[in-house]
Design an enzyme around this catalytic site. Structure first.
Site, PDB file in Angstrom:
ATOM      1  CG  ASP A  89      -1.772  -1.243   1.336  1.00  0.00           C
ATOM      2  OD1 ASP A  89      -2.337  -1.660   0.313  1.00  0.00           O
ATOM      3  OD2 ASP A  89      -1.842  -1.816   2.444  1.00  0.00           O
ATOM      4  CG  HIS A 143      -0.715  -2.255  -8.248  1.00  0.00           C
ATOM      5  ND1 HIS A 143       0.104  -1.894  -7.211  1.00  0.00           N
ATOM      6  CD2 HIS A 143      -0.115  -3.312  -8.837  1.00  0.00           C
ATOM      7  CE1 HIS A 143       1.160  -2.699  -7.176  1.00  0.00           C
ATOM      8  NE2 HIS A 143       1.041  -3.565  -8.146  1.00  0.00           N
TER       9      HIS A 143
END
Length: 457
Positions: A19, A55
């Site tokens: 992340d 993503h």
């Protein structure tokens, strides 16, 4: 700005627990390479992990508005109409991949080349069900996303129960699937998954994906060399998740099941390390989901940054725990990934905060800069220096970047245009002190979520 005149050969890897904003940086880098030299192809390669990682990329449509696009199985190159490839160590979910590919065709008119290693293994729904069963029933769980990653890699190591992509798209798939299910029958029965219709169900579920992806199989190491590397085209390799979750070098046992470190990409893909640059992506504050210790976990008002910045997992929607900057962890990640540079993300999310930095761990009553195999029992010790900077006046709630974009867009662009020297003194001092401690140069800092909102220097 990074040099893009020559052949671009780069790897982007997360330095924390995932992340970090890798998708945004890869999308940005691909776009800049295409703009400077449109005669060259750009290939984005996924070399590990599976659909447990996501993503998130924000791109502008023809009207200039931001559009959010999330990939789980496909590389980030979909959003920039680049060629994409799937490496042999990925936990490949063909159904999810086909869905993402079709979405990109619909949203962006995607028509790039797709390459899928003939050697990559196929992740099936029963892997997910086995994952859930294990996570729900084992006395020790690891905070799995329940996307089937652990059971998939177990089948890889067993060898006889791995179905490769080459087998998946072949006429022999029916017999091979039947063979594998028979080998796994007892395991599936014990988990309450087996039934007499399982075989037919799998065949039906994968009917479209097998047909949709049939023409994409490749002996990838040869295609990468001949069609891209030797031909002078750009190759960008993107990591999923982050270094702290590597199966060997992460925070044991709360790790994923694949090798995440950047150097692993080269023998895996048949490419030379000496020709590539490795860039670590570091979110200015570490976050973590699932199980596992976060040594610099914030328990004061700094933790609210997670709420303001929309810190939830792209795959699971789980809230991410937020920590203060942990330079001890990043320093080790830089070493074991053999990084050539660092890009810091989300510097805008922490403006106007007094930021403290971890430069030592306390473990068993002793101070150390070394990280043991498990982070349990390691707690952050903070330096006396505090950092604070102000970039702009604007919305305090940044959880929905699509709504705040128009307010901050021009201010972000101004910093990008003027470069490092235009940044606030507090942020510049943070970066200089960071690089001195980490022993690796920061080459860029992201001050916004969308393409082109990173200040390179």
């Amino acid at each position: 700005m990074l040099n893009v005149m020559a052949q671009v050969l780069e790897v982007f890897i997360g330095l924390q627990f995932g992340d970090e904003g890798k998708g945004k940086i890869v999308d940005e880098r691909v776009t800049s390479a295409k703009m400077v030299d449109p005669s060259k192809k750009v290939l984005v390669v996924r070399y590990h992990g599976g659909a447990n990682a996501g993503h998130t990329v924000l791109v502008r449509n023809s009207n200039g508005k931001l559009v959010k696009f999330v990939t789980h199985s496909a590389p980030t190159g979909l959003t920039s109409n680049s060629d994409i490839a799937i490496g042999p160590d990925v936990a490949f979910n063909p159904i999810t991949f086909a869905e993402e590919l079709d979405s990109a065709v619909k949203l962006f008119g995607y028509n790039g080349r797709v390459l899928i290693s003939n050697r990559v293994g196929i992740l099936f729904e029963f892997h997910k069900l086995l994952d859930s069963h294990s996570e729900n029933n084992d006395s020790l769980n690891v905070g799995s996303t329940k996307q089937g990653i652990g059971p998939f890699y177990q089948d890889n190591t067993k060898r006889t129960t791995r179905i490769t992509f080459q087998e998946y798209i072949s006429e022999g798939f029916v017999n091979r699937l039947n063979e594998v299910l028979n080998l796994k029958r007892k395991e599936l029965e014990n988990a309450g998954i087996w039934n007499e219709k399982l075989f037919e169900k799998i065949l039906e579920e994968h009917k479209y994906a097998r047909e949709r992806l049939r023409s994409f199989g490749a002996n990838l190491e040869y295609a990468l060399r001949k069609d891209y590397f030797d031909a002078g085209h750009h190759i960008i390799i993107e990591g999923a998740q982050g270094t702290g979750l590597d199966v060997n070098m992460g925070d044991l046992p709360n790790v994923t099941s694949s090798h995440l470190l950047a150097p692993f990409a080269f023998p895996n893909l048949g490419l030379p390390r000496s020709k590539f640059k490795i860039y670590g992506i570091e979110k200015i504050y570490p976050t973590r989901v699932g199980n596992g210790h976060l040594p610099s976990l914030a328990t004061d008002e700094f933790a609210e940054i997670g709420e303001n910045a929309g810190e939830v997992g792209a795959t699971t929607g789980r809230k991410r725990r937020v920590g203060y900057p942990d330079w001890v962890f990043v320093k080790r990640s830089v070493i074991i990934n053999d990084c050539d540079g660092i890009i810091i993300t989300r510097a805008d999310n922490v403006q106007n905060n007094d930021i403290k930095v971890c430069k030592n761990y306390e473990c068993g009553g002793n101070l150390t800069e070394e990280i043991s195999s498990s982070l349990n029992g390691n707690n952050a010790i903070y330096d006396d220096v505090r950092y604070n900077w102000h970039l702009w006046d604007g919305p305090k709630d940044l959880s929905n970047p699509l709504l705040v974009d128009e307010t901050l867009r021009n201010m972000r662009a101004d910093y990008v245009k003027k470069g490092f020297d235009s940044l606030p003194d507090g942020l510049k001092k943070f970066i200089r002190d960071h690089d001195e401690f980490i022993k690796c140069k920061t080459i860029g800092v992201s001050i916004g979520p969308s393409r082109g909102e990173t200040v390179y220097f």
